[in-house]
Write a protein that holds these residues in place. Structure first.
Motif, PDB file in Angstrom:
ATOM      1  N   LYS A  38       7.933  12.991  66.119  1.00  0.00           N
ATOM      2  CA  LYS A  38       8.299  14.235  66.496  1.00  0.00           C
ATOM      3  C   LYS A  38       9.458  14.420  65.967  1.00  0.00           C
ATOM      4  N   PRO A  39      11.065  14.278  66.364  1.00  0.00           N
ATOM      5  CA  PRO A  39      11.925  13.869  65.888  1.00  0.00           C
ATOM      6  C   PRO A  39      12.415  15.332  65.021  1.00  0.00           C
ATOM      7  N   LEU A  40      11.244  14.589  63.594  1.00  0.00           N
ATOM      8  CA  LEU A  40      11.703  15.097  62.019  1.00  0.00           C
ATOM      9  C   LEU A  40      10.725  16.378  61.878  1.00  0.00           C
ATOM     10  N   ASP A  41      10.200  16.914  63.346  1.00  0.00           N
ATOM     11  CA  ASP A  41       9.389  18.064  63.179  1.00  0.00           C
ATOM     12  C   ASP A  41       8.370  17.457  62.256  1.00  0.00           C
ATOM     13  N   VAL A  42       7.740  17.129  62.208  1.00  0.00           N
ATOM     14  CA  VAL A  42       6.264  16.360  61.066  1.00  0.00           C
ATOM     15  C   VAL A  42       4.875  16.163  61.346  1.00  0.00           C
ATOM     16  N   THR A  43       3.765  16.142  61.186  1.00  0.00           N
ATOM     17  CA  THR A  43       2.826  15.649  61.743  1.00  0.00           C
ATOM     18  C   THR A  43       2.237  14.941  60.851  1.00  0.00           C
ATOM     19  N   GLN A  46       0.767  15.608  57.500  1.00  0.00           N
ATOM     20  CA  GLN A  46       1.850  16.256  57.015  1.00  0.00           C
ATOM     21  C   GLN A  46       2.769  14.688  55.954  1.00  0.00           C
ATOM     22  N   SER A  81       1.544  24.395  54.207  1.00  0.00           N
ATOM     23  CA  SER A  81       3.055  24.221  55.395  1.00  0.00           C
ATOM     24  C   SER A  81       4.182  23.722  55.337  1.00  0.00           C
ATOM     25  N   ARG A  85       8.365  25.368  54.726  1.00  0.00           N
ATOM     26  CA  ARG A  85       9.125  24.585  55.057  1.00  0.00           C
ATOM     27  C   ARG A  85       9.965  24.012  54.206  1.00  0.00           C
ATOM     28  N   LEU A 111      13.818  13.419  53.591  1.00  0.00           N
ATOM     29  CA  LEU A 111      12.394  12.704  54.894  1.00  0.00           C
ATOM     30  C   LEU A 111      11.923  11.590  54.820  1.00  0.00           C
TER      31      LEU A 111
END
Length: 162
Positions: A38-43, A46, A81, A85, A111
């Motif tokens: 979540k802090p990486l804004d990655v599912t 992904q 997606s 990004r 990342l």
């Protein structure tokens, strides 16, 4: 109830418990991984793309799709997606101009170790719970169960024969 019927019912109940335990473990593992990411804004899906492209890229969309376990069918929306990004880039294939290759951008490369750290925390939890031998045994039995399926084939392509 006869002894044979009781044994059959017990086997069926145990098999059902295993099926639901695998489903619950998958959901819990995915929930834990999503929280780590979540802090990486990655599912989690992904993250798998980032991991596969980092390990095997550049790849065609088809080549990527053949290695993904999280995504059934075409991963094009998932890739789109990540392209929007700035994590994945589409580049011309120098050996075949009809093909486009997918590769991590500089931001995607940055990342990658953070995604790996999140995945490692889930892997460590599995190793703590099952031990090395237990993890290997469950993985082998899962592969046996998945033999002949698309998911089993993706595991084989991704991790090889074990």
């Amino acid at each position: 109830m006869t002894r044979t019927a009781t044994r059959s019912t017990t086997r069926s109940t145990t098999a059902a418990e295993l099926r639901y335990a695998i489903l619950a473990a998958q959901r819990e593992g995915n929930r834990l991984l999503a929280a780590q990411l979540k802090p990486l804004d990655v599912t989690p899906s992904q993250a798998e793309v980032i991991t596969v492209l980092g390990e095997r890229g550049p790849l065609t969309l088809k080549g990527l799709g053949e290695l993904l376990v999280c995504e059934t069918g075409s991963p094009s929306r998932l890739v789109d997606s990540l392209v929007r990004r700035g994590i994945v880039d589409r580049v011309d294939n120098p050996t075949d101009r009809r093909e486009v290759l997918l590769e991590l951008t500089a931001d995607g490369q940055k990342l990658r170790p953070r995604v790996a750290k999140a995945e490692a925390s889930i892997n460590d939890a599995l190793l703590d719970a099952f031990g090395d031998d237990g993890v290997a045994a469950v993985a082998a039995k899962a592969r046996d169960f998945l033999a002949g399926s698309n998911a089993g084939a993706a595991l084989e392509r991704r991790f090889g024969g074990r």
